[in-house]
Scaffold this motif. Structure first.
Motif, short mmCIF file in Angstrom:
data_model
loop_
_atom_site.label_atom_id
_atom_site.label_comp_id
_atom_site.label_asym_id
_atom_site.label_seq_id
_atom_site.Cartn_x
_atom_site.Cartn_y
_atom_site.Cartn_z
N ASP A 81 43.85 35.14 48.54
CA ASP A 81 42.53 35.35 47.93
C ASP A 81 41.65 36.29 48.74
N ARG A 128 38.96 38.79 40.74
CA ARG A 128 38.38 37.51 40.34
C ARG A 128 37.09 37.70 39.54
N ASP A 137 36.15 36.53 35.77
CA ASP A 137 35.09 35.52 35.61
C ASP A 137 33.91 36.04 34.81
N GLU A 145 42.26 31.60 28.72
CA GLU A 145 41.68 30.42 29.35
C GLU A 145 41.57 29.23 28.39
N TYR A 168 47.60 38.65 39.76
CA TYR A 168 46.69 37.62 40.31
C TYR A 168 45.54 37.36 39.33
N ARG A 202 44.74 33.95 36.93
CA ARG A 202 43.43 33.30 36.97
C ARG A 202 42.86 33.15 35.57
N SER A 203 43.15 34.11 34.69
CA SER A 203 42.63 34.03 33.33
C SER A 203 43.24 32.88 32.54
N GLN A 249 43.52 29.90 33.67
CA GLN A 249 42.83 28.68 34.08
C GLN A 249 41.47 28.59 33.40
N ARG A 279 37.58 28.04 33.25
CA ARG A 279 36.61 28.57 34.21
C ARG A 279 36.19 27.53 35.24
N ARG A 337 38.78 26.96 38.15
CA ARG A 337 39.27 28.09 38.96
C ARG A 337 38.87 27.94 40.42
#
Length: 208
Positions: A99, A108, A112, A119, A184, A188-189, A191, A193, A196
Motif C-alpha cells: 500500500d 486508491r 474511492d 463494489e 491493485y 479495491r473496487s 470491496q 467502501r 476497504r
C-alpha cells in the motif's frame, strides 16, 4: 694486571646519590607534567545523555533466548498495532509494503472518489444466490439473467476504470514504476467502501 688497580668500592658500589636524585626528579617531572585529557582513552569523554543511552541499551539487551523471543513478540505486536492504526488513518510511514507509495495512493483515491459497479458485486451475488435457490423456474431464469448482466456490467466498468486510471498515472508519475497499480485498484473496487483498507481518504466525487 693494570698498573693502577681499581678499588673494590668502585666495582661493587651501589647507585650513587646523584643517579637516585636524577631518577626521582624524572618521575616527579613525569607525574606533574600536564597531560592531554584525551590521551588515556584516545577519544573525548561521552556526554551524560550518550552515556545514559548506552547504559540503557546494554540493560535492554536480552541475555537469554527466552528473553529474545519475548522481545521479538513484543516488537511484532507493536509493529502490527502501528500498521492497524496506519490502515485506519492512511499514515504512509507504517502502511504495508503493498500500500506504500504515491502511485498506490493515487490508485486508491481514484477508486474511492467514484462509484464502481464492482463494489456492489457481493450484495448482488447474495440476492442472485437466494433467487436461484427458490424452486420456481421463472425466478431461477431471472437469477441467471441477472448474474450474466451483473458480470457484463462489472467487466465493462472495470475496463473503463483501468483505462482512465492508467492514463492518469502516466500523467502524474511518468518516471515511476506503475507495475501492479491497475490490478491493485481493480481489486479495491471489488470491496465495499466501508470495508476497504486503508480507509478511504477522499469523498465520492472529489478529485483525487
Amino acid at each position: 694486571m693494570p698498573p693502577y688497580p681499581l678499588p673494590l668500592g668502585f666495582v661493587f658500589r651501589s647507585r650513587s646519590k646523584d643517579e637516585k636524585a636524577d631518577a626521582d626528579q624524572a618521575s616527579v617531572t613525569d607525574s606533574t607534567q600536564t597531560r592531554d585529557p584525551q590521551a588515556p582513552k584516545g577519544r573525548p569523554t561521552p556526554k551524560r545523555s550518550e552515556a545514559q543511552s548506552q547504559r540503557r541499551s546494554v540493560a535492554n539487551t536480552p541475555t537469554t533466548r527466552k528473553e529474545a523471543a519475548k522481545r521479538q513478540r513484543s516488537d511484532r505486536r507493536a509493529h502490527m498495532e502501528k500498521q492497524r492504526q496506519a490502515l485506519a488513518s492512511g499514515d504512509e510511514r507504517y502502511l504495508p509494503a503493498r500500500d506504500k507509495g504515491p502511485v498506490r495512493k493515487l490508485a486508491r483515491d481514484f477508486i474511492d472518489s467514484r462509484f464502481c459497479i464492482a463494489e456492489f458485486f457481493l450484495p448482488l451475488a447474495v440476492v442472485i444466490l437466494v433467487l436461484s435457490m427458490v424452486r420456481i423456474g421463472q425466478l431461477q431464469n431471472v437469477a441467471l439473467l441477472m448474474w450474466l448482466f451483473v458480470i457484463v456490467l462489472i467487466v465493462v466498468d472495470s475496463v473503463g476504470v483501468a483505462i482512465r486510471l492508467k492514463k492518469q498515472l502516466n500523467a502524474r508519475f511518468p518516471d515511476e514504476s506503475k507495475r501492479g497499480a491497475v490490478a491493485y485498484a481493480l481489486m479495491r473496487s471489488l470491496q465495499m467502501r466501508r470495508l476497504r483498507l486503508p480507509k478511504p481518504q477522499v469523498k465520492r466525487g472529489e478529485r483525487p
